[in-house]
Scaffold this motif. Sequence first.
Motif, short mmCIF file in Angstrom:
data_model
loop_
_atom_site.label_atom_id
_atom_site.label_comp_id
_atom_site.label_asym_id
_atom_site.label_seq_id
_atom_site.Cartn_x
_atom_site.Cartn_y
_atom_site.Cartn_z
N PRO A 9 -13.99 -4.99 1.94
CA PRO A 9 -14.44 -4.01 1.13
C PRO A 9 -14.15 -2.77 1.59
N ASP A 10 -14.68 -1.88 2.34
CA ASP A 10 -14.67 -0.97 3.04
C ASP A 10 -13.32 -0.06 3.28
N ASN A 11 -11.96 -0.96 3.35
CA ASN A 11 -11.01 -0.44 3.90
C ASN A 11 -10.60 0.53 3.46
N GLU A 12 -10.15 1.31 3.46
CA GLU A 12 -9.87 3.11 2.66
C GLU A 12 -8.54 2.66 1.63
N ILE A 13 -7.94 1.58 1.76
CA ILE A 13 -6.79 1.42 0.47
C ILE A 13 -7.28 1.29 -0.76
N PHE A 14 -8.55 0.33 -0.50
CA PHE A 14 -9.38 -0.24 -1.88
C PHE A 14 -9.85 1.17 -2.11
N LYS A 15 -10.50 2.19 -1.63
CA LYS A 15 -11.03 3.68 -2.14
C LYS A 15 -10.02 3.88 -2.82
N HIS A 16 -8.87 4.33 -2.37
CA HIS A 16 -8.07 4.87 -3.01
C HIS A 16 -7.24 3.83 -4.33
N ILE A 30 -9.40 1.88 -6.31
CA ILE A 30 -10.58 2.47 -7.02
C ILE A 30 -10.42 3.83 -8.04
N ASP A 31 -10.47 4.66 -6.81
CA ASP A 31 -10.38 5.84 -7.63
C ASP A 31 -9.16 6.56 -8.55
N ALA A 32 -7.94 5.31 -8.13
CA ALA A 32 -6.74 5.67 -8.42
C ALA A 32 -5.82 7.08 -8.18
N ASP A 33 -6.46 6.71 -6.60
CA ASP A 33 -5.99 8.24 -6.45
C ASP A 33 -4.20 7.87 -5.18
N TYR A 34 -3.30 7.35 -6.09
CA TYR A 34 -2.13 6.49 -6.05
C TYR A 34 -1.57 7.31 -4.48
N LYS A 35 -1.27 8.70 -5.03
CA LYS A 35 -0.76 9.70 -3.73
C LYS A 35 -0.58 9.60 -2.35
N THR A 36 -2.15 9.49 -2.70
CA THR A 36 -3.35 9.59 -0.76
C THR A 36 -2.43 8.43 -1.12
N LEU A 37 -2.36 7.29 -1.29
CA LEU A 37 -2.67 5.99 -0.64
C LEU A 37 -0.88 5.75 -0.29
N TYR A 38 -0.29 6.30 -1.24
CA TYR A 38 0.90 6.36 -0.94
C TYR A 38 1.30 7.51 0.71
N GLU A 39 0.82 8.14 0.94
CA GLU A 39 0.94 8.54 1.58
C GLU A 39 0.85 8.31 2.66
N GLN A 40 -0.20 7.91 2.88
CA GLN A 40 -1.44 7.23 3.67
C GLN A 40 -0.81 6.04 4.31
N LEU A 41 0.41 4.95 3.31
CA LEU A 41 1.22 3.72 3.22
C LEU A 41 2.48 4.48 4.39
N LEU A 42 2.95 5.26 4.12
CA LEU A 42 3.74 5.77 4.42
C LEU A 42 4.20 5.76 5.83
N ALA A 43 2.55 6.55 6.40
CA ALA A 43 2.92 7.65 7.28
C ALA A 43 2.43 6.56 8.43
N GLU A 44 1.78 5.33 7.22
CA GLU A 44 1.46 4.23 8.75
C GLU A 44 3.23 3.29 9.25
N ARG A 45 3.79 3.21 7.90
CA ARG A 45 5.16 2.79 7.74
C ARG A 45 5.77 3.38 8.72
N LYS A 46 5.82 4.48 9.12
CA LYS A 46 6.59 5.72 9.97
C LYS A 46 6.06 5.46 11.33
#
Length: 135
Positions: A7-14, A16-32
Amino acid sequence: MIQTQNPDNEIFKHVIDADYKTLYEQLLAERKQFFYPPWSRMMKISLQHKDDKMLDAATKEFMLILNKHVSLKVSGPEYALIPRVKNVFRKEIIIKMPLNKDLPLHKQQIATAISEFKSMSGHSNISFIIDIDMY
């Protein structure tokens, strides 16, 4: 409701906080970082056979031939997510290709590797399935 063992995974924090832009940017950076689409194209080569031991030996031999013909990022072979369907065992190889590379050239190189492999004694009954951009 989301159930997780982490539950402490950063993805869940984003989420829960409805911070989809940061979630998107983080996942995109990981894919790159790991060279996943949209920064690459992916090809999955599945090998199939009724005899598990024969499939295991054949995939090792095919990898040697494949690596001789292509100079791309190759992962595997690994058993498929569902390793046996109707008593046929399956192993998969994943190839990552840069977007600027020539797909027809790579397809030809892989076809050449498959032909060379199938021409070897005892390998004509190994089945191949090729899936490009399988995501």
